[in-house]
Design a protein around this motif. Sequence first.
Motif, PDB file in Angstrom:
ATOM      1  N   GLU A 166      20.363  31.377 -20.235  1.00 14.41           N
ATOM      2  CA  GLU A 166      19.919  32.559 -20.980  1.00 14.41           C
ATOM      3  C   GLU A 166      19.868  33.773 -20.059  1.00 14.41           C
ATOM      4  OE1 GLU A 166      16.361  31.761 -23.270  1.00 14.41           O
ATOM      5  OE2 GLU A 166      17.507  30.524 -24.663  1.00 14.41           O
TER       6      GLU A 166
ATOM      7  N   ASN B 195      14.969  30.046 -18.452  1.00 12.14           N
ATOM      8  CA  ASN B 195      14.168  29.365 -19.473  1.00 12.14           C
ATOM      9  C   ASN B 195      14.000  27.906 -19.066  1.00 12.14           C
ATOM     10  OD1 ASN B 195      13.128  28.062 -21.726  1.00 12.14           O
ATOM     11  ND2 ASN B 195      14.323  29.265 -23.180  1.00 12.14           N
ATOM     12  N   VAL B 196      12.772  27.568 -18.706  1.00 11.77           N
ATOM     13  CA  VAL B 196      12.480  26.241 -18.165  1.00 11.77           C
ATOM     14  C   VAL B 196      12.728  25.146 -19.211  1.00 11.77           C
ATOM     15  CG1 VAL B 196      10.023  26.200 -18.758  1.00 11.77           C
ATOM     16  CG2 VAL B 196      10.783  25.043 -16.705  1.00 11.77           C
TER      17      VAL B 196
ATOM     18  N   SER C 164       9.776  29.825 -16.554  1.00 14.30           N
ATOM     19  CA  SER C 164      10.387  30.832 -17.413  1.00 14.30           C
ATOM     20  C   SER C 164       9.878  32.195 -16.961  1.00 14.30           C
ATOM     21  CB  SER C 164      10.011  30.590 -18.873  1.00 14.30           C
ATOM     22  OG  SER C 164      10.539  29.359 -19.312  1.00 14.30           O
ATOM     23  N   THR C 165      10.787  33.095 -16.692  1.00 14.99           N
ATOM     24  CA  THR C 165      10.371  34.424 -16.237  1.00 14.99           C
ATOM     25  C   THR C 165      11.172  35.473 -16.993  1.00 14.99           C
ATOM     26  OG1 THR C 165      11.976  34.323 -14.435  1.00 14.99           O
ATOM     27  CG2 THR C 165       9.725  33.650 -13.919  1.00 14.99           C
ATOM     28  N   GLY C 166      10.855  36.719 -16.733  1.00 14.37           N
ATOM     29  CA  GLY C 166      11.537  37.795 -17.434  1.00 14.37           C
ATOM     30  C   GLY C 166      10.581  38.925 -17.783  1.00 14.37           C
ATOM     31  N   SER C 167       9.289  38.598 -17.871  1.00 14.96           N
ATOM     32  CA  SER C 167       8.280  39.642 -17.919  1.00 14.96           C
ATOM     33  C   SER C 167       7.803  39.764 -16.481  1.00 14.96           C
ATOM     34  CB  SER C 167       7.141  39.245 -18.863  1.00 14.96           C
ATOM     35  OG  SER C 167       6.144  40.235 -18.825  1.00 14.96           O
TER      36      SER C 167
ATOM     37  N   GLN D 245       4.940  37.949 -12.907  1.00 11.97           N
ATOM     38  CA  GLN D 245       4.175  36.733 -13.203  1.00 11.97           C
ATOM     39  C   GLN D 245       4.491  35.540 -12.300  1.00 11.97           C
ATOM     40  OE1 GLN D 245       3.655  35.884 -17.381  1.00 11.97           O
ATOM     41  NE2 GLN D 245       3.875  38.015 -17.959  1.00 11.97           N
TER      42      GLN D 245
END
Lengths: 317, 241
Positions: free
Chosen positions: B68, B72-73, B82-85, B88
Amino acid sequence: MEIGKTLNLPVGKATRLAFGETLRELGAEDPNLVVVDADLNNSTRTDLFLKDFPDRFFNVGIAESNMVGVAAGLASAGKKPWISSFATFMMSNAYDQLRMSVAFPGCNVKVVGSHCGISIGEDGPSQMGIEDLGLACSLPGFVVVAPCDEASTRLATRALHAHDGPGYLRTGRPNAPIIYGEGVTWEFGKATTLKEGDDLTVIASGLMVGAALEAAAVLAADGISVRVLDVHTFKPFDEATVIRAAQETGGLVVVEEHLAQGGLGSIVAMTVSRHHPVPIRFVNLGDQFAESATPGELLDKYGLSYREVVDAARELL
Amino acid sequence: MSCTEIVTALYFGGLLNHDPANPGWEERDRFVMSKGHGCPAQYAAMAGSGYFEESLLLTLRKLGSPLEGHPNVRKLPGIEASTGSLGQGLSIGLGMALAARLDGKGWKTWVLLGDGEIDEGQVWEAALAAAKFGTSNLIAIVDANTAQQTGYTRDVLNTEPKAEKWTAFGWTTQEVDGHDLDALLAALRRAASASDGHPQAIIARTLKGKGVSFVEKEYGYHGKPLTADESRRALEELGWK
């Protein structure tokens, strides 16, 4: 006036304390249970766990976002973290982290929002969690529970710990009237029918369950038979029990210590409108902040007592 | 592209202890791509390591692909978070490091952050907490590529002096040329073997679009695909045959 007073309901422990005591028991039973705190443990009552298990307790300071992320990391490495704060700080301050670091990956993190509603009293509106349930329900994959008293909070805490996935538990500050006495069963995911009735149904959660029972007693004196449901589990929602109440009693009053938006009323309305539409009245905080005063004064002023439930019921009949 | 050497050093320099044939191996090191938009570099390294077939790389961001736009874990074994924001990943990495310590395990947690990303306050909450808990098994690498979405980091929000900040927050800090593979490997090895009771930070000085002259010069290429013509010129400059 205090909730439950007209029925002389015995007053039990605060739900936050019942949670804290149960968490300590669970800590002894499960070595993988860990707690992350944002420096409110003596309010949310994870301090009881801290006393027995300091090595599994991490106070990250007044930093809710980091608390959530640390819990997510612990969970992804096999631990079973519980985190807590005041409901409004837990949800509103760290919502992006709950969404991105917990809900999206589906981490096994249990989130507790204490000091829910306006019944926290004198600390005032900045500390009142009045939107937490709407926010919690908007996290995909979360289970959400808002128990009403000591005994049911113990069972809710245990049910959440046994659940493999993210979850939210709502607890309150004041001592809460005892609803679940001898012989009443409580089951995660199932609305409890506290009182049978045919003329209408009052659906309540949390502290307002006591108000619902008080209202039912007032109406009974007028010959009106009221069913009372404690809908403690918001997700997964027990649609069947609510639909049956709509079918069998023909009218619903939903009472909750929450904003109108996103709370129990929304879920009930969505459910019955699809399956069996009936008239519904809503008793809640509406669309406003409260103020500082005693819990009893606030509940009266902002219309969260048995009186408003009785008025709403009479409108329906 | 700024983090290509960093990711290469981790995956192919013997630093990241992992087993592509067994992505869930409990003793593996954890690598968190906190700057989630950098995941194409990680996907390439994962393909090269044998997590999946190289042909899968061409499905990047396409319907049904586990690759993705941000990691996405739940979709791709070998992704740890999962990261993207932004902001964190360091908190998540700290939680992992604490779990390893609770279990008495020797595996490390590596977190790659962007220099724009460290604008986020949560990064500094995590930095303070890691220092409090003294997690030497947590290594943060800041890909200091000088540019972010709308401008140069020095103009958008100046986070210099970076090394001094991380040191002041209680981290053992190194600063290194993030495109000098030998220097990077040495710094990463030093961090991996640390047991000084401090979390380990590496400020890697890099350039966005390193090796492609017209991208290096222009921050406007952030997150923007190259045209077919630009791709051809870029591959020529990189010496791709």
